[in-house]
Design a protein around this motif. Structure first.
Motif, PDB file in Angstrom:
ATOM      1  N   GLN A 143       0.659  -1.094  -0.121  1.00  0.00           N
ATOM      2  CA  GLN A 143       0.244  -0.141   0.050  1.00  0.00           C
ATOM      3  C   GLN A 143       0.944   1.384   0.112  1.00  0.00           C
ATOM      4  N   VAL A 144       0.560   2.378  -0.605  1.00  0.00           N
ATOM      5  CA  VAL A 144       1.093   3.365  -0.779  1.00  0.00           C
ATOM      6  C   VAL A 144       0.976   4.422   0.679  1.00  0.00           C
ATOM      7  N   ILE A 145       1.893   4.734   0.934  1.00  0.00           N
ATOM      8  CA  ILE A 145       1.682   5.526   2.416  1.00  0.00           C
ATOM      9  C   ILE A 145       2.160   6.935   2.155  1.00  0.00           C
ATOM     10  N   VAL A 146       2.885   7.404   1.381  1.00  0.00           N
ATOM     11  CA  VAL A 146       3.425   8.625   1.111  1.00  0.00           C
ATOM     12  C   VAL A 146       3.453   8.646  -0.340  1.00  0.00           C
ATOM     13  N   HIS A 147       2.762   9.898  -1.334  1.00  0.00           N
ATOM     14  CA  HIS A 147       3.156  10.127  -2.394  1.00  0.00           C
ATOM     15  C   HIS A 147       3.413  11.532  -2.714  1.00  0.00           C
ATOM     16  N   SER A 148       4.556  12.021  -3.041  1.00  0.00           N
ATOM     17  CA  SER A 148       4.580  13.570  -3.048  1.00  0.00           C
ATOM     18  C   SER A 148       5.596  13.795  -4.338  1.00  0.00           C
ATOM     19  N   HIS A 149       5.669  15.115  -4.645  1.00  0.00           N
ATOM     20  CA  HIS A 149       6.326  15.590  -5.615  1.00  0.00           C
ATOM     21  C   HIS A 149       7.291  16.408  -4.615  1.00  0.00           C
ATOM     22  N   PRO A 150       8.252  16.967  -5.379  1.00  0.00           N
ATOM     23  CA  PRO A 150       9.107  17.631  -4.618  1.00  0.00           C
ATOM     24  C   PRO A 150       8.313  19.202  -3.966  1.00  0.00           C
ATOM     25  N   HIS A 151       8.915  19.776  -3.048  1.00  0.00           N
ATOM     26  CA  HIS A 151       8.253  20.995  -2.530  1.00  0.00           C
ATOM     27  C   HIS A 151       8.136  22.201  -3.553  1.00  0.00           C
ATOM     28  N   LEU A 167      16.948  27.028   7.880  1.00  0.00           N
ATOM     29  CA  LEU A 167      15.785  27.994   8.327  1.00  0.00           C
ATOM     30  C   LEU A 167      14.796  28.294   6.953  1.00  0.00           C
ATOM     31  N   VAL A 168      15.339  28.319   5.891  1.00  0.00           N
ATOM     32  CA  VAL A 168      14.509  28.455   4.478  1.00  0.00           C
ATOM     33  C   VAL A 168      13.563  27.137   4.511  1.00  0.00           C
ATOM     34  N   ASP A 169      14.292  26.088   4.484  1.00  0.00           N
ATOM     35  CA  ASP A 169      13.395  24.858   4.658  1.00  0.00           C
ATOM     36  C   ASP A 169      12.331  24.783   5.520  1.00  0.00           C
ATOM     37  N   ARG A 170      12.565  25.099   6.584  1.00  0.00           N
ATOM     38  CA  ARG A 170      11.775  25.069   7.912  1.00  0.00           C
ATOM     39  C   ARG A 170      10.611  26.244   7.576  1.00  0.00           C
ATOM     40  N   ILE A 171      10.796  27.481   6.909  1.00  0.00           N
ATOM     41  CA  ILE A 171       9.865  28.491   6.734  1.00  0.00           C
ATOM     42  C   ILE A 171       8.766  27.765   5.792  1.00  0.00           C
ATOM     43  N   PHE A 172       9.423  26.902   4.673  1.00  0.00           N
ATOM     44  CA  PHE A 172       8.509  26.174   3.684  1.00  0.00           C
ATOM     45  C   PHE A 172       8.065  24.901   4.034  1.00  0.00           C
ATOM     46  N   GLY A 173       8.464  24.510   5.230  1.00  0.00           N
ATOM     47  CA  GLY A 173       7.873  22.987   5.640  1.00  0.00           C
ATOM     48  C   GLY A 173       8.362  21.814   4.839  1.00  0.00           C
ATOM     49  N   CYS A 174       9.625  21.879   4.453  1.00  0.00           N
ATOM     50  CA  CYS A 174      10.416  20.679   3.574  1.00  0.00           C
ATOM     51  C   CYS A 174      11.723  20.661   4.090  1.00  0.00           C
TER      52      CYS A 174
END
Length: 180
Positions: free
Chosen positions: A13-21, A120-127
């Motif tokens: 089963q697929v649990i996570v499927h995403s594209h890059p941020h 810091l930039v990644d944390r701002i964007f949530g990635c």
């Protein structure tokens, strides 16, 4: 778009499927706006040219504009759209590319450790960046993973597959998940 079910094994089963941020599209969108703005400004300057040359200048501006939009905006957009990061109950899957398609599958049983990092930039964007150590020589880095901490936890739980580390919010009993 969900991962094709016919490419999964039985009971997987697929649990996570995403594209890059989407943050990787900030510069392409910036260059799209600059290119369109510059094209409009240059086309207004062609109004003072003689009759045959104003059309030639407009065509040249349009051709250069289309080439720049394709190179600086459409290519990164297609690259983003065709890059997939998938976590299933059995493996971790990464796919990218349109013409030259590349991919890697890592069985959950081969994953030794899972790390994440985000500035810091990644944390701002949530990635952030997900680092997977497996039986290969060097750790694999997956950049711009959305909600990297959640993905890190999901992979960790699938690798360890301990049903007693997931307690339900209301009754305190373990939730059913993973390979059973």
């Amino acid at each position: 778009m969900a991962y094709p079910e016919d490419l999964l094994s039985t009971n997987e089963q697929v649990i996570v499927h995403s594209h890059p941020h989407f943050k990787m599209l900030i510069w392409p969108v910036f260059w799209l706006i600059v290119t369109v703005g510059l094209g409009v400004w240059l086309s207004t300057l062609t109004g003072g040219l003689a009759t045959p040359w104003d059309n030639v200048a407009l065509i040249a501006i349009a051709v250069v504009g289309v080439l720049l939009v394709c190179w600086l905006f459409l290519a990164p957009l297609i690259r983003w759209r065709t890059t997939h990061f998938i976590v299933t109950t059995d493996r971790l899957i990464a796919r990218e590319g349109v013409i030259k398609r590349t991919g890697i599958d890592i069985p959950m049983t081969r994953i030794n450790s899972v790390q994440f990092e985000h500035g810091l930039v990644d944390r701002i964007f949530g990635c952030g960046t997900l680092i997977i150590e497996s039986a290969s020589d060097e750790p694999l880095r997956f950049d711009d993973i959305p909600a990297v901490e959640r993905v890190h936890t999901v992979i960790y739980r699938e690798v360890n597959d301990n049903p007693y580390d997931d307690f339900g919010p209301a009754d305190g009993h373990p939730q059913q998940r993973g390979r059973r």
